[in-house]
Design an enzyme around this catalytic site. Structure first.
Site, short mmCIF file in Angstrom:
data_model
loop_
_atom_site.label_atom_id
_atom_site.label_comp_id
_atom_site.label_asym_id
_atom_site.label_seq_id
_atom_site.Cartn_x
_atom_site.Cartn_y
_atom_site.Cartn_z
N GLU A 176 0.87 -1.23 -0.03
CA GLU A 176 0.01 -0.01 0.05
C GLU A 176 0.82 1.28 -0.14
OE1 GLU A 176 -3.52 2.10 2.46
OE2 GLU A 176 -2.61 0.58 3.24
N LYS A 213 -2.87 -1.80 -2.98
CA LYS A 213 -3.64 -0.99 -2.29
C LYS A 213 -3.04 0.30 -2.67
CE LYS A 213 -6.85 -0.02 1.55
NZ LYS A 213 -7.06 -0.25 2.87
#
Length: 296
Positions: A176, A213
């Site tokens: 992420e 993400k």
């Protein structure tokens, strides 16, 4: 690795519920839920209250595998039980929802326009516990504030270096590298980020997989090329400070990008709601996020 979970994450419709508020963000999450800081005296009481909130969400009749692919958990939640089962086992065995664990220790101070992850000296021990608790994957977050090529390279290098350790331990890591939605160079930062990620994907073996993400991109469909890479199991989007309505509207414009929302998922829930009210509000929110994730 659980192959049923792998196939579900790769192929099924739905989105990821991010229930991984850590110590730093827990007071804010509890306040939004209607519990002020004067209602608990210490960390134990605070984590007991947030566990009650998470349990209420997870056990709700509205929280099902029809809409939810997976749920991201904080390590404290992983070690707790719901109805006599560890949370990960409850999610998978009772709900058919894939359990994922947040493994980072928060963000370092800003340098080169980015915030890398703090050191993770206990990662190996945490991964061993995650294996014992039947966790499928992990998630770790860093933040990009501006389009600084040197900083972005450091972010991606760190994410993939740790991600490789996680892969070797038998998990699928969610990488992420959030791009700040208020960045003045967001579009440029995302272009650099994609290029750096591509370089690292080329180094993975054919049986090594990651998920990503990301912040919903400025240019719709910007991550489509990465979605075609066979080493990328799924790409999901954080709400990143947008309201749920804004995030849903932006998400719809990005084919095959699905949600992994936290605050946007929980924002309308309250400790003061009856169970029926809670279930109804949660179902309405889940359906909205699900629709934005699959109706392109």
């Amino acid at each position: 690795m659980n192959q049923k979970q792998f196939k579900r994450m790769k192929n099924d419709d739905g989105f990821i519920a991010a229930l991984d508020q850590s110590g730093g963000s827990t007071p804010k999450a509890l306040k939004a839920y209607g519990i002020d800081e004067n209602q608990y005296k210490n960390d134990k009481e605070m984590f007991d209250l947030v566990q009650d909130m998470r349990s209420r969400i997870i056990t709700s009749k509205s929280f099902t595998s029809k809409h939810i692919l997976a749920a991201i958990l904080f390590k404290n939640t992983m070690e707790r039980q719901i109805d006599g089962l560890y949370t990960g086992d409850y999610l998978w065995n009772k709900k058919g929802i894939v359990p994922i664990l947040k493994v980072d220790n928060g963000l370092a101070d800003k340098e080169d326009d980015v915030q890398m992850m703090k050191p993770m000296p206990d990662l190996d021990n945490l991964l061993q516990k995650a294996k014992e608790r039947n966790i499928f994957g992990t998630k770790m977050r860093s933040v990009i504030h501006e389009a600084n090529p040197s900083g972005i390279k450091k972010i991606v290098d760190q994410q993939f270096e740790i991600g490789k350790r996680i892969i070797d331990a038998g998990f699928v890591p969610i990488i992420e590298p959030e791009v700040n939605i208020h960045s003045k160079t967001k579009k440029e930062a995302e272009k650099i980020l994609i290029s750096e990620i591509e370089k690292h994907l080329d180094k993975l073996e054919k049986d090594e997989f990651i998920m990503l993400k990301v912040t919903i991109p400025t240019v719709a469909g910007a991550y489509s090329s990465l979605m075609k890479n066979p080493k990328v199991l799924r790409i999901v989007a954080l709400s990143g400070g947008y309201s749920r309505e804004e995030a849903d509207e932006l998400l719809v414009k990005n084919p095959n990008l699905i949600a992994s929302f936290s605050r946007a998922l929980l924002s309308d829930l309250s400790v003061h709601q009856t169970q029926e009210e809670f279930d109804d509000v949660l179902l309405k929110t889940i359906k909205e996020i699900y629709s934005a994730s699959i109706e392109k």
